[in-house]
Design a protein around this motif. Sequence first.
Motif, PDB file in Angstrom:
ATOM      1  N   ILE A   3      27.632   3.673  -5.485  1.00  0.00           N
ATOM      2  CA  ILE A   3      26.574   2.945  -6.171  1.00  0.00           C
ATOM      3  C   ILE A   3      25.727   2.296  -5.091  1.00  0.00           C
ATOM      4  N   LEU A   7      21.418  -1.277  -7.100  1.00  0.00           N
ATOM      5  CA  LEU A   7      22.058  -1.123  -8.400  1.00  0.00           C
ATOM      6  C   LEU A   7      23.354  -1.925  -8.445  1.00  0.00           C
ATOM      7  N   ILE A  11      24.309  -4.802 -11.230  1.00  0.00           N
ATOM      8  CA  ILE A  11      25.524  -4.759 -12.039  1.00  0.00           C
ATOM      9  C   ILE A  11      26.406  -5.967 -11.747  1.00  0.00           C
ATOM     10  N   ASP A  88      22.673   0.970 -21.748  1.00  0.00           N
ATOM     11  CA  ASP A  88      22.411   1.372 -20.365  1.00  0.00           C
ATOM     12  C   ASP A  88      23.123   0.460 -19.373  1.00  0.00           C
ATOM     13  N   LYS A  89      23.183  -0.829 -19.687  1.00  0.00           N
ATOM     14  CA  LYS A  89      23.878  -1.785 -18.813  1.00  0.00           C
ATOM     15  C   LYS A  89      25.393  -1.570 -18.890  1.00  0.00           C
ATOM     16  N   LYS A  91      26.901   1.269 -19.428  1.00  0.00           N
ATOM     17  CA  LYS A  91      27.182   2.461 -18.626  1.00  0.00           C
ATOM     18  C   LYS A  91      27.224   2.113 -17.142  1.00  0.00           C
ATOM     19  N   GLN A  92      26.275   1.300 -16.697  1.00  0.00           N
ATOM     20  CA  GLN A  92      26.232   0.893 -15.293  1.00  0.00           C
ATOM     21  C   GLN A  92      27.457   0.052 -14.929  1.00  0.00           C
ATOM     22  N   GLN A  95      30.437   2.283 -14.585  1.00  0.00           N
ATOM     23  CA  GLN A  95      30.362   3.008 -13.311  1.00  0.00           C
ATOM     24  C   GLN A  95      30.736   2.104 -12.148  1.00  0.00           C
ATOM     25  N   TYR A  96      30.260   0.867 -12.169  1.00  0.00           N
ATOM     26  CA  TYR A  96      30.556  -0.101 -11.106  1.00  0.00           C
ATOM     27  C   TYR A  96      32.053  -0.394 -11.038  1.00  0.00           C
TER      28      TYR A  96
END
Length: 102
Positions: A3, A7, A11, A88-89, A91-92, A95-96
Amino acid sequence: MKIGFWLGAVILALFVAQSCGACHTFKAAGASGTVGPDLDKLKQEAAKANRGPLSKFIEESIVKPQAYIEPGFPDAMPHTFGTQIPPDKLKQLVQYLSANAQ
């Protein structure tokens, strides 16, 4: 998954804004809470829970925390994040957490 710095900072701000660190330990965010499970151990916990891939386990744990409660911990995770955190947040954030889990 790597990441990018920008980004990652966005996050991290979401992690802080939702007060995740008040309850969870997560070295990448400088968090040391002990009320909830240690997020540095997400890979191990996902394997024990046997609820699918790591990212699915993390997302479910955020949006439907009552689906699996790690033994030894209370059902203290807010049940509102599924509607509070925009998709969307979310999902981020997943991922983080996945990228930084050990």
